[in-house]
Design an enzyme around this catalytic site. Structure first.
Site, short mmCIF file in Angstrom:
data_model
loop_
_atom_site.label_atom_id
_atom_site.label_comp_id
_atom_site.label_asym_id
_atom_site.label_seq_id
_atom_site.Cartn_x
_atom_site.Cartn_y
_atom_site.Cartn_z
N SER A 209 0.86 -1.18 0.00
CA SER A 209 0.00 0.00 0.00
C SER A 209 0.90 1.23 0.00
CB SER A 209 -0.91 0.02 1.23
OG SER A 209 -1.55 1.29 1.36
N THR A 210 0.91 1.96 -1.12
CA THR A 210 1.77 3.15 -1.18
C THR A 210 1.24 4.27 -0.29
OG1 THR A 210 0.59 3.86 -3.18
CG2 THR A 210 2.63 2.64 -3.50
N CYS A 211 -0.06 4.24 0.03
CA CYS A 211 -0.60 5.27 0.94
C CYS A 211 -0.08 5.05 2.36
CB CYS A 211 -2.13 5.24 0.92
SG CYS A 211 -2.86 5.68 -0.66
N ALA A 212 -0.14 3.79 2.81
CA ALA A 212 0.36 3.48 4.15
C ALA A 212 1.86 3.23 4.14
CB ALA A 212 -0.36 2.24 4.68
N MET A 213 2.46 3.11 2.93
CA MET A 213 3.88 2.79 2.76
C MET A 213 4.23 1.52 3.53
SD MET A 213 5.84 6.48 2.66
CE MET A 213 5.45 6.91 4.36
#
Length: 244
Positions: A209-213
């Site tokens: 998840s690139t949002c949560a990294m």
């Protein structure tokens, strides 16, 4: 400290900047190649107006001996004077906030990473330092399987560092965060590695998840090659900012 020869340094800087900007090959490069009276006549006809706009109106009455000086004026205009108004506007704007630009000038070494490209390739140690691990509580079955996976993860990172795979640390960083390098001031939150349990009869690839990294790895992977293969497939077959 080391004594700097400013004229020599300035000359080297000009050569470096001109080379990186392709000036030697462009219009200014044609000036540099002017060696004869015939070359000068052709230069005046082809580039006279452009050279004049660079602040050298005397090009039309110049002699061949003045070519080096004309070239110097044109390069100075192209590199410095052409952008001086924009640079001044930028520095004045920064100084409007508590004299920030003066602070930058007085502490320029500390601010180098903010204003210059100091990118260096990621290494195993620098890549590992980016992440935190979201382990289950000690003593649980999940924790034991997570440690198995992380052992295989370490071996995969060794493969990458030793260039024994086409996978790179930058590939993984992009897959996890969307960034191909660590920001100058770091990530706002520390990227993490989390885990999931494989369902029976299902082959679920690692995902991010690139949002949560966050990178999610399957628990209980004991074989280096198995983790490498599924990671490589996840990264190479992904569409970018989507989960595989």
């Amino acid at each position: 400290g080391h004594q700097i020869n400013l004229p020599e340094f300035g000359g080297l800087l000009m050569i470096e900047v001109q080379t990186s900007m392709g000036i030697f090959e462009g219009k200014a490069g044609q000036i540099l190649q002017c060696k004869t009276a015939e070359d000068l006549s052709a230069l005046q006809q082809d580039l006279g107006d452009w050279i004049s706009e660079c602040g050298v109106p005397g090009i039309f009455s110049a002699t061949i001996g003045e070519i080096p000086k004309i070239y110097s004026y044109v390069v100075k205009h192209y590199i410095f004077l052409r952008t001086a108004k924009m640079v001044n506007q930028f520095t004045e704007g920064m100084n409007a906030f508590g004299k920030l630009w003066d602070l930058v000038r007085n502490n320029w070494i500390a601010f180098l990473p903010c204003f210059t490209n100091m990118r260096t390739p990621l290494t195993k140690s620098s890549f590992k330092a980016i992440f935190k691990y979201e382990y289950s509580p000690r003593g649980t079955n999940h924790r034991e399987k997570e440690e198995d996976t992380i052992y295989s993860w370490e071996l995969v990172l060794n493969l990458i560092e030793d260039k024994l795979t086409e996978l790179t640390f930058e590939d993984l960083l992009i897959f996890i965060t969307g960034a191909d390098e660590v920001p100058t001031l770091g990530f706002p939150n520390k990227p993490s590695i989390d885990f999931y349990t494989q369902e029976a009869g299902v082959r679920r690839l690692p995902y991010a998840s690139t949002c949560a990294m966050t990178l999610f790895l399957p628990r209980g992977i004991t074989e280096e090659q198995e983790l490498h293969n599924i990671l490589n497939q996840s990264v190479k077959d992904s569409w970018g900012f989507l989960k595989v």
